[in-house]
Design a protein around this motif. Structure first.
Motif, PDB file in Angstrom:
ATOM      1  N   MET A   1       0.833  -1.195   0.000  1.00 43.27           N
ATOM      2  CA  MET A   1       0.000   0.000   0.000  1.00 43.27           C
ATOM      3  C   MET A   1       0.875   1.254   0.000  1.00 43.27           C
ATOM      4  N   ILE A   2       0.494   2.218  -0.822  1.00 43.23           N
ATOM      5  CA  ILE A   2       1.198   3.499  -0.888  1.00 43.23           C
ATOM      6  C   ILE A   2       0.361   4.545  -0.162  1.00 43.23           C
ATOM      7  N   GLU A   3       0.996   5.280   0.746  1.00 44.98           N
ATOM      8  CA  GLU A   3       0.305   6.366   1.439  1.00 44.98           C
ATOM      9  C   GLU A   3       1.099   7.658   1.269  1.00 44.98           C
ATOM     10  N   LEU A   4       0.465   8.653   0.708  1.00 45.26           N
ATOM     11  CA  LEU A   4       1.047   9.989   0.594  1.00 45.26           C
ATOM     12  C   LEU A   4       0.386  10.853   1.659  1.00 45.26           C
ATOM     13  N   LYS A   5       1.196  11.403   2.560  1.00 42.26           N
ATOM     14  CA  LYS A   5       0.649  12.174   3.679  1.00 42.26           C
ATOM     15  C   LYS A   5       1.167  13.608   3.635  1.00 42.26           C
ATOM     16  N   ASN A   6       0.258  14.517   3.348  1.00 40.19           N
ATOM     17  CA  ASN A   6       0.581  15.950   3.267  1.00 40.19           C
ATOM     18  C   ASN A   6       1.799  16.199   2.385  1.00 40.19           C
ATOM     19  N   LEU A   7       1.907  15.455   1.309  1.00 37.19           N
ATOM     20  CA  LEU A   7       3.088  15.516   0.441  1.00 37.19           C
ATOM     21  C   LEU A   7       3.138  16.869  -0.273  1.00 37.19           C
ATOM     22  N   THR A   8       4.253  17.574  -0.091  1.00 33.73           N
ATOM     23  CA  THR A   8       4.396  18.936  -0.611  1.00 33.73           C
ATOM     24  C   THR A   8       5.776  19.113  -1.218  1.00 33.73           C
ATOM     25  N   LYS A   9       5.810  19.788  -2.379  1.00 31.08           N
ATOM     26  CA  LYS A   9       7.079  20.121  -3.003  1.00 31.08           C
ATOM     27  C   LYS A   9       7.047  21.578  -3.445  1.00 31.08           C
TER      28      LYS A   9
ATOM     29  N   THR B   1       5.851  15.732 -10.831  1.00 30.81           N
ATOM     30  CA  THR B   1       6.576  16.004  -9.581  1.00 30.81           C
ATOM     31  C   THR B   1       6.221  14.966  -8.529  1.00 30.81           C
ATOM     32  N   THR B   2       4.957  14.556  -8.494  1.00 30.31           N
ATOM     33  CA  THR B   2       4.536  13.505  -7.562  1.00 30.31           C
ATOM     34  C   THR B   2       5.254  12.196  -7.876  1.00 30.31           C
ATOM     35  N   ILE B   3       5.315  11.845  -9.159  1.00 25.60           N
ATOM     36  CA  ILE B   3       6.060  10.647  -9.570  1.00 25.60           C
ATOM     37  C   ILE B   3       7.530  10.778  -9.174  1.00 25.60           C
ATOM     38  N   GLY B   4       8.089  11.979  -9.356  1.00 27.44           N
ATOM     39  CA  GLY B   4       9.487  12.222  -8.997  1.00 27.44           C
ATOM     40  C   GLY B   4       9.764  12.004  -7.522  1.00 27.44           C
ATOM     41  N   MET B   5       8.824  12.381  -6.670  1.00 33.85           N
ATOM     42  CA  MET B   5       9.008  12.156  -5.227  1.00 33.85           C
ATOM     43  C   MET B   5       8.847  10.683  -4.873  1.00 33.85           C
ATOM     44  N   LEU B   6       7.941   9.994  -5.553  1.00 37.54           N
ATOM     45  CA  LEU B   6       7.765   8.566  -5.299  1.00 37.54           C
ATOM     46  C   LEU B   6       8.983   7.753  -5.740  1.00 37.54           C
ATOM     47  N   SER B   7       9.693   8.258  -6.742  1.00 36.33           N
ATOM     48  CA  SER B   7      10.905   7.576  -7.199  1.00 36.33           C
ATOM     49  C   SER B   7      12.145   8.052  -6.450  1.00 36.33           C
ATOM     50  N   THR B   8      11.974   8.987  -5.525  1.00 40.09           N
ATOM     51  CA  THR B   8      13.025   9.635  -4.714  1.00 40.09           C
ATOM     52  C   THR B   8      13.951  10.505  -5.553  1.00 40.09           C
ATOM     53  N   LEU B   9      13.574  10.798  -6.801  1.00 40.58           N
ATOM     54  CA  LEU B   9      14.340  11.753  -7.598  1.00 40.58           C
ATOM     55  C   LEU B   9      14.273  13.137  -6.955  1.00 40.58           C
ATOM     56  N   TYR B  10      13.096  13.490  -6.444  1.00 42.59           N
ATOM     57  CA  TYR B  10      12.906  14.736  -5.708  1.00 42.59           C
ATOM     58  C   TYR B  10      12.607  14.413  -4.252  1.00 42.59           C
ATOM     59  N   LEU B  11      13.087  15.258  -3.368  1.00 41.04           N
ATOM     60  CA  LEU B  11      12.773  15.113  -1.950  1.00 41.04           C
ATOM     61  C   LEU B  11      11.601  16.019  -1.586  1.00 41.04           C
TER      62      LEU B  11
ATOM     63  N   GLU C   1       6.119   1.760   5.907  1.00 43.73           N
ATOM     64  CA  GLU C   1       7.532   2.110   6.068  1.00 43.73           C
ATOM     65  C   GLU C   1       7.845   3.387   5.287  1.00 43.73           C
ATOM     66  N   LYS C   2       8.562   4.313   5.915  1.00 42.56           N
ATOM     67  CA  LYS C   2       8.844   5.599   5.283  1.00 42.56           C
ATOM     68  C   LYS C   2       9.846   5.439   4.148  1.00 42.56           C
ATOM     69  N   LEU C   3       9.515   6.035   3.010  1.00 44.22           N
ATOM     70  CA  LEU C   3      10.391   5.998   1.847  1.00 44.22           C
ATOM     71  C   LEU C   3      11.400   7.134   1.919  1.00 44.22           C
ATOM     72  N   THR C   4      12.687   6.787   1.852  1.00 43.15           N
ATOM     73  CA  THR C   4      13.772   7.770   1.813  1.00 43.15           C
ATOM     74  C   THR C   4      14.804   7.302   0.802  1.00 43.15           C
ATOM     75  N   ARG C   5      15.704   8.192   0.426  1.00 39.65           N
ATOM     76  CA  ARG C   5      16.760   7.813  -0.508  1.00 39.65           C
ATOM     77  C   ARG C   5      17.694   6.768   0.072  1.00 39.65           C
ATOM     78  N   LYS C   6      17.860   6.772   1.376  1.00 35.16           N
ATOM     79  CA  LYS C   6      18.787   5.839   2.018  1.00 35.16           C
ATOM     80  C   LYS C   6      18.187   4.450   2.210  1.00 35.16           C
ATOM     81  N   ASN C   7      16.866   4.354   2.092  1.00 30.16           N
ATOM     82  CA  ASN C   7      16.201   3.065   2.296  1.00 30.16           C
ATOM     83  C   ASN C   7      16.239   2.281   0.986  1.00 30.16           C
TER      84      ASN C   7
END
Length: 280
Positions: free
Chosen positions: A1-9, A42-52, A63-69
């Motif tokens: 399951m994917i959860e986007l919570k208050n996702l802002t760029k 931009t949303t896709i970019g954050m899901l792929s961790t291209l953008y933070l 589980e939280k998605l980060t570049r280090k994970n």
């Protein structure tokens, strides 16, 4: 399951994605729709961790998605709008290079490559260079490359852009089969017919905000299942009706050229986009 919570760029004073809250269940085929600049890529970019993200977070099965994970990132693959492949490499070399990047064991990489190229009807072109492939073949190769690591989530950013009608239909069949095998897919597209055919649910975005989420059928029925197109003074307009009987009654009273048809998701998009744009 994917959860986007208050996702802002944010980029300085510009907010590309603004407080996005969305849940996509495992095995869903979800479409993200909106005009240019709505925030889809931009949303896709954050899901792929291209953008933070500037604010908010992305959770994959809690589980939280980060570049280090890296373990979590490995479960996600992306197919971008642009052809991101070297033109002088062969189909086989593209797949081998992807396998080496992700440390796929050589035997598994060869077996998986054969399986995917056969699945995408590219096996006969394995020794052809990318520059000699058609646009549709290149798109399918990008999907093959993304699937090599056996991801749980596939992100597709306008995967059929520039394809002819036949190649687009072939891609749709491919994506349907993948989703039937419980692959979670998030799609952005400007082709409303594509979203209507493929997606179980869609979300309409505008100016970085998610305006509405529902099934394509529910959105269509709220607007009206039947449309009457009327040409007046050289301009086309449409009226929507819940029943065919209402639509025919309205049509019979018109003096202008008019026609009756079923409402589509494109009608919903145009209607909603117009409403959103009026509020700017």
């Amino acid at each position: 399951m994917i959860e986007l919570k208050n996702l802002t760029k944010k980029y300085d004073d510009f907010t590309a994605v603004d407080g996005l809250n969305l849940t996509i269940e495992t095995g869903d085929f979800f479409g993200l729709l909106g005009p240019n600049g709505a925030g889809k890529s931009t949303t896709i970019g954050m899901l792929s961790t291209l953008y933070l993200p500037t604010e908010g977070e992305i959770l994959i099965d809690g589980e939280k998605l980060t570049r280090k994970n890296t373990a979590l990132k490995r479960r996600i693959s992306v197919v971008t709008q642009e052809y991101s492949m070297r033109q002088d490499m062969t189909v086989e070399e593209i797949m081998e290079y992807q396998g080496r990047l992700y440390f796929v064991p050589k035997k598994e990489q060869r077996e998986r490559t054969q399986e995917l190229l056969e699945f995408c009807d590219l096996a006969d072109y394995r020794r052809r260079t990318v520059r000699k492939l058609s646009g549709g073949m290149k798109r399918k190769l990008m999907v093959c490359r993304a699937l090599l690591t056996r991801p749980d989530i596939l992100l597709l950013d306008e995967p059929t852009a520039g394809m002819d009608a036949l190649a687009r239909r072939q891609m749709w069949n491919l994506l349907k089969q993948l989703n039937q095998n419980r692959l979670t897919i998030l799609l952005t597209t400007h082709y409303m017919e594509e979203a209507e055919i493929l997606c179980g649910r869609v979300g309409l975005m505008d100016r970085g905000r998610l305006k509405e989420v529902d099934t394509p059928r529910a959105m269509i029925e709220r607007l009206g299942r039947y449309a009457v197109d009327c040409m007046t003074d050289g301009e086309m307009s449409s009226r929507f009706f819940e029943t065919q009987k209402e639509a025919i009654r309205y049509l019979s009273g018109l003096e202008e050229d008019a026609s009756l048809r079923n409402t589509t998701l494109e009608d919903v998009f145009l209607y909603k986009a117009g409403k959103y744009l009026e509020k700017r």
